[in-house]
Design an enzyme around this catalytic site. Sequence first.
Site, PDB file in Angstrom:
ATOM      1  N   CYS B   2       0.834  -1.188   0.000  1.00  0.00           N
ATOM      2  CA  CYS B   2       0.000   0.000   0.000  1.00  0.00           C
ATOM      3  C   CYS B   2       0.873   1.244   0.000  1.00  0.00           C
ATOM      4  O   CYS B   2       2.094   1.158  -0.055  1.00  0.00           O
ATOM      5  CB  CYS B   2      -0.874   0.024   1.257  1.00  0.00           C
ATOM      6  SG  CYS B   2      -1.818  -1.487   1.513  1.00  0.00           S
ATOM      7  N   ARG B  48      -4.808   1.674  -0.594  1.00  0.00           N
ATOM      8  CA  ARG B  48      -4.780   0.241  -0.298  1.00  0.00           C
ATOM      9  C   ARG B  48      -4.670  -0.657  -1.527  1.00  0.00           C
ATOM     10  O   ARG B  48      -5.417  -0.504  -2.495  1.00  0.00           O
ATOM     11  CB  ARG B  48      -6.058  -0.136   0.472  1.00  0.00           C
ATOM     12  CG  ARG B  48      -6.031  -1.588   0.904  1.00  0.00           C
ATOM     13  CD  ARG B  48      -7.179  -1.945   1.810  1.00  0.00           C
ATOM     14  NE  ARG B  48      -6.939  -3.270   2.360  1.00  0.00           N
ATOM     15  CZ  ARG B  48      -7.872  -4.180   2.594  1.00  0.00           C
ATOM     16  NH1 ARG B  48      -9.133  -3.898   2.347  1.00  0.00           N
ATOM     17  NH2 ARG B  48      -7.560  -5.358   3.092  1.00  0.00           N
ATOM     18  N   LEU B  49      -3.740  -1.597  -1.433  1.00  0.00           N
ATOM     19  CA  LEU B  49      -3.697  -2.744  -2.339  1.00  0.00           C
ATOM     20  C   LEU B  49      -4.181  -3.913  -1.489  1.00  0.00           C
ATOM     21  O   LEU B  49      -3.460  -4.387  -0.612  1.00  0.00           O
ATOM     22  CB  LEU B  49      -2.267  -2.977  -2.847  1.00  0.00           C
ATOM     23  CG  LEU B  49      -2.069  -4.065  -3.889  1.00  0.00           C
ATOM     24  CD1 LEU B  49      -2.770  -3.709  -5.202  1.00  0.00           C
ATOM     25  CD2 LEU B  49      -0.582  -4.289  -4.165  1.00  0.00           C
ATOM     26  N   ALA B  50      -5.417  -4.333  -1.708  1.00  0.00           N
ATOM     27  CA  ALA B  50      -6.051  -5.280  -0.791  1.00  0.00           C
ATOM     28  C   ALA B  50      -5.557  -6.698  -1.044  1.00  0.00           C
ATOM     29  O   ALA B  50      -5.754  -7.245  -2.135  1.00  0.00           O
ATOM     30  CB  ALA B  50      -7.569  -5.200  -0.955  1.00  0.00           C
ATOM     31  N   ILE B  51      -4.914  -7.280  -0.036  1.00  0.00           N
ATOM     32  CA  ILE B  51      -4.341  -8.622  -0.186  1.00  0.00           C
ATOM     33  C   ILE B  51      -4.808  -9.565   0.923  1.00  0.00           C
ATOM     34  O   ILE B  51      -5.175 -10.695   0.668  1.00  0.00           O
ATOM     35  CB  ILE B  51      -2.796  -8.525  -0.227  1.00  0.00           C
ATOM     36  CG1 ILE B  51      -2.380  -7.886  -1.564  1.00  0.00           C
ATOM     37  CG2 ILE B  51      -2.146  -9.895  -0.073  1.00  0.00           C
ATOM     38  CD1 ILE B  51      -0.955  -7.474  -1.653  1.00  0.00           C
ATOM     39  N   ILE B  52      -4.792  -9.085   2.168  1.00  0.00           N
ATOM     40  CA  ILE B  52      -5.280  -9.913   3.283  1.00  0.00           C
ATOM     41  C   ILE B  52      -6.539  -9.248   3.850  1.00  0.00           C
ATOM     42  O   ILE B  52      -6.562  -8.034   4.056  1.00  0.00           O
ATOM     43  CB  ILE B  52      -4.201 -10.061   4.379  1.00  0.00           C
ATOM     44  CG1 ILE B  52      -3.014 -10.890   3.837  1.00  0.00           C
ATOM     45  CG2 ILE B  52      -4.778 -10.713   5.635  1.00  0.00           C
ATOM     46  CD1 ILE B  52      -1.855 -11.035   4.792  1.00  0.00           C
ATOM     47  N   GLY B  74       2.647  -2.983   3.827  1.00  0.00           N
ATOM     48  CA  GLY B  74       3.460  -4.193   3.932  1.00  0.00           C
ATOM     49  C   GLY B  74       2.650  -5.403   4.315  1.00  0.00           C
ATOM     50  O   GLY B  74       1.432  -5.443   4.125  1.00  0.00           O
ATOM     51  N   GLU B  75       3.361  -6.383   4.809  1.00  0.00           N
ATOM     52  CA  GLU B  75       2.715  -7.618   5.275  1.00  0.00           C
ATOM     53  C   GLU B  75       3.409  -8.067   6.556  1.00  0.00           C
ATOM     54  O   GLU B  75       4.634  -8.004   6.655  1.00  0.00           O
ATOM     55  CB  GLU B  75       2.877  -8.755   4.242  1.00  0.00           C
ATOM     56  CG  GLU B  75       2.346  -8.470   2.861  1.00  0.00           C
ATOM     57  CD  GLU B  75       0.842  -8.282   2.781  1.00  0.00           C
ATOM     58  OE1 GLU B  75       0.133  -8.672   3.734  1.00  0.00           O
ATOM     59  OE2 GLU B  75       0.375  -7.726   1.777  1.00  0.00           O
ATOM     60  N   ASP B  98      -3.796  -8.465   8.979  1.00  0.00           N
ATOM     61  CA  ASP B  98      -2.512  -8.397   9.681  1.00  0.00           C
ATOM     62  C   ASP B  98      -2.293  -7.008  10.283  1.00  0.00           C
ATOM     63  O   ASP B  98      -1.579  -6.853  11.273  1.00  0.00           O
ATOM     64  CB  ASP B  98      -1.353  -8.783   8.753  1.00  0.00           C
ATOM     65  CG  ASP B  98      -1.307  -7.977   7.466  1.00  0.00           C
ATOM     66  OD1 ASP B  98      -2.341  -7.395   7.089  1.00  0.00           O
ATOM     67  OD2 ASP B  98      -0.238  -7.936   6.832  1.00  0.00           O
TER      68      ASP B  98
END
Lengths: 69, 665
Positions: B2, B48-52, B74-75, B98
């Site tokens: 993000c 936001r880049l929605a991943i989780i 990040g993650e 997360d």
Amino acid sequence: MATEPERLEYELAILADLHRGSDFLLASLSAAIFVEDAAGIVLSDEEIEAGRLVPSVMDRVRRSRGQGA
Amino acid sequence: MCGVCGVLSFTNPPDLSLVTEMMRRLTHRGPDGCGYYRDRQVALGHTRLAIIDQTGGAQPLANEDETIWVTFNGEIFNYVELGAELRRLGHTFRTASDTEVIVHAWEEWGPASFERLNGQWAIAIWDSRSRRLVLSRDRLGIRPLFYVRTADRFLFASEIKALFSDPSVLREFDPVGFAQIFTFWSTVAPRTPFRGVEQVPPGHYTIIEASGIQTQDYWRICFPDRGEEPMQDLDRNAQELREAVVEATRLRFLRSDVPVGAYLSGGIDSAVTASAIRHYTGAPLSTFSLRFADRDFDEGEYQALVADRLGTEHQSIEVHRQDIASVFPEVIWHTESPILRTAPAPLFHLSRLVRRAGYKVVVTGEGADEVLAGYDIYREARVRLFWSRDPQSAIRPRALELLYPWMVRSPGQAPAFARGFFSRNLDPADPAVSHRPRWNATSAIRALCTPEWLVGAGGDVAGELVESMPEESRGWDPLARAQWLEMTTLLPGYILASQGDRMLMANSVEGRFPFLDPNLVALSANLAARHKLLGLEEKYVLKRGFADLIPREVLVRPKQPYRSPDASPFFGSDAPPWMAEALSPESIERTGVFDPGRVSHLLAKGRRTSGEGMSNTDNMRLVAVVSTQLSFQQFVEGDGSPPDTATTVPLGAMTSNDRLVSEGE
């Protein structure tokens, strides 16, 4: 449990195998770099030129680690 | 992955339009949505880049009583385990993301939280209880985090261009930052190419409060003393390393709510990570590769071998010289820094291929060369030290012939030149003996600079870096010292930034780096140095650990560093139209970094040869000049807005939590 000279001898044999078929002097130089770096000894030009697993070199490795020849 | 940004105001409440503009400049990092939190003192923004937790993970996000807010890029890969621990400690979670772990962890453990995280992050936490803003960055600098302080506020962002949304922020080159780039290939944190703009160093957190700013490390790169490495058994080391790589890769492949792909470069590292995915998750895998029309740079044969062996769904993109030049202004808008190689540009095309294929996450092999000693610079140092033990030896310098077999004028082909080059600064007591040849070669760029610029560039940047090496590094193996230098300069400043984060995020793609997993990094540091570099065999223990999974042709091929054509894309019939203006004597003069006469001479050389066959130094100089000129146009003369050729991404749907509005102000 292998001793340090035994480990180095084993690893040197692996290195020699990796260089099989390549220029003899360059393979010897690569082995010399490994031995000097790992055992903390300095080889002469003659020892380097002689090849990879000369007994006298391994004796010096063992002596450098206080394990006799 | 993000974009994060924010403003801490010391006087009036933060201006919403400023935060919105900052977010607008970070939409490529997060096109799936955006959000902000604002109170009387702080505003936090997020794209936001929605991943989780795609539905529940919108940011900024708060703890139970909304006293702690976070915006996060990040993650956190161990969020499941940390979440379970925090729930046992009584924390209530509202989402499955997360991100939420971070606020509860901060509440529970404060700054000690960061060492518990396994991940890649740029985090900003607003702790309203103590009125502190906390910025934190992952251990090795995978994610970027910049800040600047003006007279009445403090701004932070994932990218510098967002800071330049504030017209009161100075937009000026920093000559010392440039001196670092023209030595190490990148600035060294906290410095950046821009005066007054700083970055949180990797492995650090910064606390900002009314009384001042304090930066503290929570992690450091460290190695055991030479000969004291606890892991001495080669076969056991290969096995333990394999287990650590598999675990780090599984974690990065499986912890995602969207499909994850993988890069395949044709080298060992990405072959290892892709193999770990295929053999240890059983999942189908899509792989992506870069091909070059110019066969000198192409590794397609090896990529195909790995893809075939693993049975992946494989896609590649072929890059031509004109493809490099055509995107170069956009590439520089993303790197926000002069660069010395065009290598990021093809990676821009590769991440675009990934995105167009419907993926937004890829696993990649970066970090292995630093952590497990894969670069030629480590081999070079070992040969030079070998030579230094008997400088009069007739045969020792012949070991130089084992180096750089891929180079046009390799030491094997030009031994006299190699002996002259590598014998300079050969002092075995020098802690930076490994890096002096590269630093000296890179510093040749400075011969193009104006005398006035060089005066401003200050003193000996290499000496300052060496001074900053940890005291305990004196006891480390020379290989470990070389790794420290590499992990402090090139890795965070160039590999993970200009070639990594920036080229991936340019197309809204997240990279995940198993070789930078903290457990794997710690294990690698404890391996006997001779197992990482066995004689001159790079990353040997990794190759041994994965010998049964990687095609033999890939295992035994001489290492080929990732490169792309440098000068040639900018000359000849395909030269881009913007070159004439960007490199005109007037433009060079306005920028003030380079001497117009010397640049004209360099350009004349390039035109004579269409950029072919230029020396390594001239290639580097040319790319340095082009990228510096574009940086000046975009960020000093311009205000950091995207160049006309760039693809812009609209701001996603916005969520807000505005205390000023809710309080009726």
